[in-house]
Design a protein around this motif. Structure first.
Motif, PDB file in Angstrom:
ATOM      1  N   ALA A  79       0.986  -1.288   0.057  1.00 20.59           N
ATOM      2  CA  ALA A  79       0.065   0.052  -0.227  1.00 20.59           C
ATOM      3  C   ALA A  79       0.807   1.146   0.073  1.00 20.59           C
ATOM      4  O   ALA A  79       0.562   2.218  -0.726  1.00 20.59           O
TER       5      ALA A  79
ATOM      6  N   HIS B 107      -9.249   7.040  -6.576  1.00 23.67           N
ATOM      7  CA  HIS B 107      -8.490   6.091  -7.469  1.00 23.67           C
ATOM      8  C   HIS B 107      -7.256   5.529  -6.631  1.00 23.67           C
ATOM      9  O   HIS B 107      -7.041   4.157  -6.547  1.00 23.67           O
TER      10      HIS B 107
ATOM     11  N   LYS C 257      -8.432   3.447  -3.711  1.00 22.64           N
ATOM     12  CA  LYS C 257      -8.960   1.967  -4.164  1.00 22.64           C
ATOM     13  C   LYS C 257      -7.605   1.195  -4.341  1.00 22.64           C
ATOM     14  O   LYS C 257      -7.580  -0.230  -4.137  1.00 22.64           O
ATOM     15  N   LYS C 258      -6.705   1.675  -5.262  1.00 19.23           N
ATOM     16  CA  LYS C 258      -5.643   0.984  -5.626  1.00 19.23           C
ATOM     17  C   LYS C 258      -4.680   0.539  -4.607  1.00 19.23           C
ATOM     18  O   LYS C 258      -4.125  -0.570  -4.370  1.00 19.23           O
TER      19      LYS C 258
ATOM     20  N   CYS D 133      -5.598  -0.112  -1.404  1.00 17.33           N
ATOM     21  CA  CYS D 133      -6.367  -1.121  -0.796  1.00 17.33           C
ATOM     22  C   CYS D 133      -6.172  -2.504  -1.575  1.00 17.33           C
ATOM     23  O   CYS D 133      -6.188  -3.579  -0.830  1.00 17.33           O
ATOM     24  N   LYS D 134      -6.500  -2.344  -2.571  1.00 19.63           N
ATOM     25  CA  LYS D 134      -6.209  -3.311  -3.608  1.00 19.63           C
ATOM     26  C   LYS D 134      -4.915  -4.290  -3.656  1.00 19.63           C
ATOM     27  O   LYS D 134      -4.760  -5.457  -3.447  1.00 19.63           O
ATOM     28  N   GLU D 135      -3.896  -3.556  -3.712  1.00 20.40           N
ATOM     29  CA  GLU D 135      -2.699  -3.952  -3.646  1.00 20.40           C
ATOM     30  C   GLU D 135      -2.211  -4.490  -2.453  1.00 20.40           C
ATOM     31  O   GLU D 135      -1.504  -5.547  -2.349  1.00 20.40           O
TER      32      GLU D 135
ATOM     33  N   ALA E 268      -4.160  -5.566   0.090  1.00 23.99           N
ATOM     34  CA  ALA E 268      -4.724  -6.796   0.265  1.00 23.99           C
ATOM     35  C   ALA E 268      -4.227  -8.025  -0.649  1.00 23.99           C
ATOM     36  O   ALA E 268      -4.069  -9.292  -0.022  1.00 23.99           O
ATOM     37  N   TYR E 269      -3.960  -7.878  -1.861  1.00 25.21           N
ATOM     38  CA  TYR E 269      -3.358  -8.812  -2.753  1.00 25.21           C
ATOM     39  C   TYR E 269      -1.949  -9.271  -2.004  1.00 25.21           C
ATOM     40  O   TYR E 269      -1.698 -10.443  -1.948  1.00 25.21           O
TER      41      TYR E 269
ATOM     42  N   THR F 163      -2.054 -10.876   1.302  1.00 28.08           N
ATOM     43  CA  THR F 163      -2.708 -12.286   1.144  1.00 28.08           C
ATOM     44  C   THR F 163      -1.476 -13.408   0.665  1.00 28.08           C
ATOM     45  O   THR F 163      -1.548 -14.273   1.313  1.00 28.08           O
TER      46      THR F 163
ATOM     47  N   SER G  64      -6.185 -17.333  -9.046  1.00 33.89           N
ATOM     48  CA  SER G  64      -6.071 -16.276 -10.151  1.00 33.89           C
ATOM     49  C   SER G  64      -6.517 -16.883 -11.433  1.00 33.89           C
ATOM     50  O   SER G  64      -6.370 -16.403 -12.238  1.00 33.89           O
TER      51      SER G  64
END
Length: 146
Positions: free
Chosen positions: A41, A65, A68-69, A71-73, A75-76, A79, A118
């Motif tokens: 993040a 934007h 959101k990016k 949070c997405k990165e 989380a990915y 994980t 994926s």
């Protein structure tokens, strides 16, 4: 023959957040998720800040934007790290020893799991498993050097 050497150290502040779930497996998994997710993040935040400064305009859409990016990165990659740490710990428990092979096997399993999640198929799963094992093994060997 003349010789020279350089010795130094780089120290940074250490922040350690501990979440005790009562289970060492879950503790390590959550720790890996939080640490690597935060790094991912932060990387996105730095990149997005650069792009905003370069463009010279700060708009609400840019901020939304970017968030959101991040949070997405986060989380990915969090994980991926959580799965890897859990797999490596599981290998250590199953094999009853602590060595580089746990990292390799954990990396192989993580690569395969992430590939399947994926929607990878066939050769893609195999190459992702090999890549995960190679990266984890290389990182483990690099740790031995320090």
């Amino acid at each position: 023959m003349p010789r020279s050497s350089f010795a130094g150290s780089l120290s940074t502040p250490k922040v350690d957040v501990v979440i005790d779930t009562g289970n060492p497996f879950f503790n390590l998994t959550v720790d890996g998720f939080l640490k690597i997710g935060t790094v991912a993040a932060t990387r996105v935040a730095a990149e997005e800040t650069y792009h905003i400064v370069k463009s010279g305009s700060l708009k609400h859409q840019n901020f939304e934007h970017s968030l959101k990016k991040m949070c997405k990165e986060g989380a990915y990659w969090g994980t991926v790290a959580g799965v890897y740490v859990g797999m490596e710990y599981g290998m250590e428990r199953i094999r009853g020893t602590r060595d580089w092979k746990n990292a390799m096997l954990g990396g192989v399993l993580t690569g395969a799991i992430i590939s399947v999640a994926s929607k990878g198929k066939g050769d893609k799963i195999v190459t992702d498993a090999i890549t995960g094992g190679a990266i984890a093994t290389a990182a483990e060997f690099l740790n031995y050097l320090t």
